[in-house]
Write a protein that holds these residues in place. Structure first.
Motif, PDB file in Angstrom:
ATOM      1  N   VAL A 156      34.726  85.028  40.281  1.00  0.00           N
ATOM      2  CA  VAL A 156      36.100  84.806  40.740  1.00  0.00           C
ATOM      3  C   VAL A 156      36.354  85.714  41.933  1.00  0.00           C
ATOM      4  CG1 VAL A 156      38.548  84.994  40.148  1.00  0.00           C
ATOM      5  CG2 VAL A 156      36.898  84.161  38.432  1.00  0.00           C
ATOM      6  N   GLU A 157      36.837  85.133  43.005  1.00  0.00           N
ATOM      7  CA  GLU A 157      37.216  85.896  44.183  1.00  0.00           C
ATOM      8  C   GLU A 157      38.733  85.956  44.271  1.00  0.00           C
ATOM      9  OE1 GLU A 157      36.940  85.572  49.053  1.00  0.00           O
ATOM     10  OE2 GLU A 157      35.533  84.419  47.812  1.00  0.00           O
ATOM     11  N   LEU A 158      39.260  87.105  44.624  1.00  0.00           N
ATOM     12  CA  LEU A 158      40.704  87.312  44.739  1.00  0.00           C
ATOM     13  C   LEU A 158      41.064  87.640  46.181  1.00  0.00           C
ATOM     14  CD1 LEU A 158      43.588  87.971  43.530  1.00  0.00           C
ATOM     15  CD2 LEU A 158      42.727  90.320  43.262  1.00  0.00           C
ATOM     16  N   ILE A 159      42.068  86.952  46.721  1.00  0.00           N
ATOM     17  CA  ILE A 159      42.640  87.383  47.994  1.00  0.00           C
ATOM     18  C   ILE A 159      44.124  87.657  47.781  1.00  0.00           C
ATOM     19  CG2 ILE A 159      40.972  86.192  49.443  1.00  0.00           C
ATOM     20  CD1 ILE A 159      43.120  84.068  50.013  1.00  0.00           C
ATOM     21  N   THR A 160      44.621  88.697  48.430  1.00  0.00           N
ATOM     22  CA  THR A 160      46.007  89.112  48.269  1.00  0.00           C
ATOM     23  C   THR A 160      46.748  89.010  49.605  1.00  0.00           C
ATOM     24  OG1 THR A 160      45.412  91.428  48.676  1.00  0.00           O
ATOM     25  CG2 THR A 160      45.412  90.676  46.381  1.00  0.00           C
ATOM     26  N   GLY A 161      48.061  89.134  49.526  1.00  0.00           N
ATOM     27  CA  GLY A 161      48.866  88.997  50.737  1.00  0.00           C
ATOM     28  C   GLY A 161      48.723  87.630  51.366  1.00  0.00           C
ATOM     29  N   ALA A 162      48.429  86.621  50.551  1.00  0.00           N
ATOM     30  CA  ALA A 162      48.125  85.279  51.043  1.00  0.00           C
ATOM     31  C   ALA A 162      49.147  84.292  50.492  1.00  0.00           C
ATOM     32  CB  ALA A 162      46.712  84.867  50.638  1.00  0.00           C
ATOM     33  N   TYR A 163      49.928  83.713  51.367  1.00  0.00           N
ATOM     34  CA  TYR A 163      50.991  82.786  50.988  1.00  0.00           C
ATOM     35  C   TYR A 163      50.499  81.358  51.174  1.00  0.00           C
ATOM     36  CZ  TYR A 163      55.558  80.441  51.163  1.00  0.00           C
ATOM     37  OH  TYR A 163      56.638  79.607  50.936  1.00  0.00           O
ATOM     38  N   VAL A 164      50.595  80.565  50.113  1.00  0.00           N
ATOM     39  CA  VAL A 164      50.183  79.165  50.194  1.00  0.00           C
ATOM     40  C   VAL A 164      51.371  78.333  50.669  1.00  0.00           C
ATOM     41  CG1 VAL A 164      49.356  77.159  48.914  1.00  0.00           C
ATOM     42  CG2 VAL A 164      48.397  79.421  48.443  1.00  0.00           C
ATOM     43  N   ASP A 165      51.253  77.805  51.883  1.00  0.00           N
ATOM     44  CA  ASP A 165      52.316  76.983  52.467  1.00  0.00           C
ATOM     45  C   ASP A 165      52.363  75.595  51.840  1.00  0.00           C
ATOM     46  OD1 ASP A 165      53.273  78.674  54.848  1.00  0.00           O
ATOM     47  OD2 ASP A 165      51.117  78.641  55.146  1.00  0.00           O
ATOM     48  N   GLN A 166      51.168  75.013  51.635  1.00  0.00           N
ATOM     49  CA  GLN A 166      51.098  73.637  51.156  1.00  0.00           C
ATOM     50  C   GLN A 166      49.825  73.406  50.360  1.00  0.00           C
ATOM     51  OE1 GLN A 166      51.417  71.737  55.143  1.00  0.00           O
ATOM     52  NE2 GLN A 166      53.036  70.497  54.233  1.00  0.00           N
ATOM     53  N   VAL A 167      49.914  72.467  49.430  1.00  0.00           N
ATOM     54  CA  VAL A 167      48.728  71.863  48.841  1.00  0.00           C
ATOM     55  C   VAL A 167      48.467  70.584  49.629  1.00  0.00           C
ATOM     56  CG1 VAL A 167      47.714  70.822  46.786  1.00  0.00           C
ATOM     57  CG2 VAL A 167      49.211  72.815  46.567  1.00  0.00           C
ATOM     58  N   LEU A 168      47.232  70.384  50.054  1.00  0.00           N
ATOM     59  CA  LEU A 168      46.875  69.264  50.920  1.00  0.00           C
ATOM     60  C   LEU A 168      46.204  68.153  50.122  1.00  0.00           C
ATOM     61  CD1 LEU A 168      45.377  71.401  53.824  1.00  0.00           C
ATOM     62  CD2 LEU A 168      47.730  70.557  53.613  1.00  0.00           C
ATOM     63  N   THR A 169      46.342  66.919  50.592  1.00  0.00           N
ATOM     64  CA  THR A 169      45.690  65.786  49.936  1.00  0.00           C
ATOM     65  C   THR A 169      44.878  64.990  50.950  1.00  0.00           C
ATOM     66  OG1 THR A 169      47.473  64.184  50.311  1.00  0.00           O
ATOM     67  CG2 THR A 169      47.658  65.594  48.366  1.00  0.00           C
ATOM     68  N   ASP A 170      44.057  64.081  50.431  1.00  0.00           N
ATOM     69  CA  ASP A 170      43.327  63.176  51.321  1.00  0.00           C
ATOM     70  C   ASP A 170      44.270  62.082  51.808  1.00  0.00           C
ATOM     71  OD1 ASP A 170      43.622  61.404  49.203  1.00  0.00           O
ATOM     72  OD2 ASP A 170      41.519  61.445  48.618  1.00  0.00           O
ATOM     73  N   GLY A 171      43.740  61.162  52.607  1.00  0.00           N
ATOM     74  CA  GLY A 171      44.575  60.134  53.201  1.00  0.00           C
ATOM     75  C   GLY A 171      45.222  59.197  52.199  1.00  0.00           C
ATOM     76  N   THR A 172      44.583  59.032  51.051  1.00  0.00           N
ATOM     77  CA  THR A 172      45.150  58.146  50.031  1.00  0.00           C
ATOM     78  C   THR A 172      46.269  58.821  49.259  1.00  0.00           C
ATOM     79  OG1 THR A 172      43.657  58.839  48.240  1.00  0.00           O
ATOM     80  CG2 THR A 172      42.850  57.123  49.746  1.00  0.00           C
ATOM     81  N   GLY A 173      46.310  60.150  49.300  1.00  0.00           N
ATOM     82  CA  GLY A 173      47.293  60.889  48.511  1.00  0.00           C
ATOM     83  C   GLY A 173      46.936  61.001  47.053  1.00  0.00           C
ATOM     84  N   GLU A 174      45.752  60.533  46.675  1.00  0.00           N
ATOM     85  CA  GLU A 174      45.368  60.508  45.265  1.00  0.00           C
ATOM     86  C   GLU A 174      44.558  61.723  44.842  1.00  0.00           C
ATOM     87  OE1 GLU A 174      43.344  56.829  44.725  1.00  0.00           O
ATOM     88  OE2 GLU A 174      45.152  55.611  45.069  1.00  0.00           O
ATOM     89  N   ARG A 175      44.071  62.506  45.831  1.00  0.00           N
ATOM     90  CA  ARG A 175      43.283  63.683  45.500  1.00  0.00           C
ATOM     91  C   ARG A 175      43.716  64.858  46.360  1.00  0.00           C
ATOM     92  NH1 ARG A 175      39.390  62.941  42.105  1.00  0.00           N
ATOM     93  NH2 ARG A 175      38.578  65.015  42.541  1.00  0.00           N
ATOM     94  N   ALA A 176      43.795  66.032  45.722  1.00  0.00           N
ATOM     95  CA  ALA A 176      44.031  67.256  46.483  1.00  0.00           C
ATOM     96  C   ALA A 176      42.726  67.668  47.154  1.00  0.00           C
ATOM     97  CB  ALA A 176      44.524  68.361  45.563  1.00  0.00           C
TER      98      ALA A 176
END
Length: 526
Positions: free
Chosen positions: A232-252
């Protein structure tokens, strides 16, 4: 004793991972720990840093009066009024400041229940499914308890460690409650009081970060051991702006991160959101795209809705000759959990002692009372937390302001039950011999038990997640914090969040395998 801070890269070591977990609190931190031996590469993303181990950890003035560790942005009420939420952004999340009360929900809590103002809905799985994962969570968080003293507790096996017991003045209260026909029990607590453990049973536990790391929070119990494995790798001070999906919108496909002023994208076979019920809903709403114009995984319109936080009151009993207590939070009462009284037929709720109040902890709530008077009152107080279930209401919800700020609409319900609980406990404490009893109901800023905004269920039209906490709309996107709760039983939710993370870890690992197989098949076809 100092536990070495895990080594982490200033930014991710790779561009792609099997699993990206957003948030390192009770859900995300436990999930990372549960996946440490799965063979998956895991990136744990935390927007905050580590709480420093320092003298101020145990200073009521620093923690409460000066707000030394408060680092959350302002949220807004429905009327646009700003408030400071009881939320912290650190490795371990809010558990760095919780009271370590790690209780199981009761068997009945997973079933539908009739309250005066409506039905508390059933969960899409029952107690028996979660029971083995409760046991794993109790082991990981070193829970101390007594499996025989609470008749509402659905377990036969002993806790990993014995109950820590009561100090004399708390024992006096327990004896008095029994004389009134009540059943005081030991609160199951996650602290390092085992042989050779570091806990010193101080009065700066509940609401404070632990200077000696004896509190079994998500950071100490799960994140650090998980990172230590190298899986497991940890990064800190990291803000997630968005979860992204493919063009179909069916998979992240991954997440967009801002860290140190730079934006970058990390690819993932599976994405898990665990930012707390408010921030997880905000992230999905913020991640709207052409395929998900109302927010990610929001075809039901339920993302952000059904926000719950309990009806809470603090009650203080003052006795001139008692309450010389250091570690006070050892007792709770469940006699009103499933039933009411002669005056009120519906369940009233749950009552437990909280950490010992000190004058500096009350200054913010009682600014007109001199601090010396608050200190004197706190010397003789026994301090309780009363909470009653609130029902999921779609109108109680998390939304985003035009600037992406967080707005909360919360109108309490099932309030009459809570008023009867306050009235009943007032009577109980007076009968115990407390001449002065005060109580105060908390407001929108007290959100330590936030839940319900990304609810799980069988029906995709009324829920966001399936029973395994995977979104109905996106096949490799999961949520593992209290967002998934269909209802909010009147117990501390932390252990249930952790147990569910252990349960969902198996489905997350399977999702990674399914994605790998799918990608391999596509490459083969091409």
């Amino acid at each position: 004793m100092t536990i070495e801070t895990p080594v982490r890269h200033p930014g991710p070591a790779k561009d792609s991972y099997d699993v990206v977990i957003v948030g390192s609190g009770m859900g995300g931190g436990t999930l990372a720990y549960a996946l440490r031996d799965s063979g998956c590469s895991v990136l744990l993303v935390e927007r905050g840093g580590f709480v420093p181990q320092e003298k101020a950890n145990w200073s009521p003035e620093a923690v409460f009066e000066k707000g030394r560790y408060k680092n959350a942005e302002k949220w807004y009420s429905e009327k646009g009024e700003p408030f400071s939420p009881g939320t912290y952004y650190y490795v371990g999340g809010n558990t760095k400041f919780y009271g370590s009360s790690l209780v199981r929900f009761r068997r009945e809590d997973f079933e539908a229940a009739e309250l005066e103002e409506g039905t508390s809905p059933a969960w899409p799985f029952g107690y028996d499914e979660l029971a083995p994962y409760y046991s794993r969570a109790e082991q990981a968080y070193r829970v101390h308890g007594d499996h025989e003293d609470d008749p509402t507790l659905p377990r036969k096996e002993p806790f990993p460690y014995p109950a820590i017991g009561h100090e004399p003045d708390v024992q006096w209260v327990a004896d008095g409650l029994r004389k009134q026909g009540l059943t005081p029990s030991n609160i199951p607590l996650g602290i390092d009081l085992r042989q050779g453990g570091t806990c010193i049973r101080c009065r700066t536990c509940d609401g404070f970060p632990c200077r000696v790391l004896a509190k079994m929070d998500a950071d100490v119990a799960c994140v650090r051991p998980a990172v230590a494995t190298g899986a497991v790798e940890l990064i800190t001070g990291a803000y997630v702006d968005q979860v992204l999906t493919d063009g179909t919108g069916e998979r992240a496909t991954g997440v967009k991160i801002t860290q140190n002023g730079e934006d970058f994208v990390i690819d993932a076979k599976t994405v898990v959101v665990s930012c707390g019920a408010v921030n997880s809903a905000a992230l999905l709403l913020r991640s709207a795209n052409d395929r998900h114009p109302e927010g990610l995984a929001n075809s039901s319109g339920m993302v952000g809705r059904n926000y719950m936080v309990h009806n809470n009151s603090i009650m203080i009993g003052i006795h001139p000759n008692r309450n010389k207590v250091e570690f006070q939070k050892t007792l709770y009462i469940n006699d009103y959990l499933l039933k009411g009284t002669k005056e009120y037929a519906y369940p009233l709720g749950h009552v437990q002692l909280i950490g010992k109040l000190q004058g500096s902890m009350l200054v913010g709530q009682k600014p007109l009372i001199p601090k010396w008077a608050l200190n004197e009152a706190a010397k003789h107080s026994m301090d309780w937390w009363l909470f009653t279930e609130d029902l999921p209401d779609p109108k109680n919800r998390v939304t985003l302001r035009p600037d992406n700020g967080i707005q909360i609409r919360w109108v309490p319900n099932n309030v009459r039950a809570h008023k009867f609980l306050v009235k009943e406990m007032n009577r109980v404490l007076h009968k115990l011999g407390y001449p002065l009893v005060f109580s105060e109901t908390t407001g929108i800023e007290v959100n330590s038990h936030q839940a319900g905004t990304i609810r799980a269920g069988e029906d995709p039209t009324t829920s966001v997640l399936n029973p395994n906490c995977r979104t109905h709309d996106i096949s490799n996107l999961f949520v593992v914090d209290s967002s998934f709760f269909p209802s909010l039983p009147v117990m501390n939710p932390a252990l249930t969040i952790a147990a569910n993370a252990f349960r969902v870890a198996e489905h997350v690992a399977s999702s990674v395998q399914e994605t790998s197989y799918s990608r391999a098949t596509q490459l083969g076809d091409s």
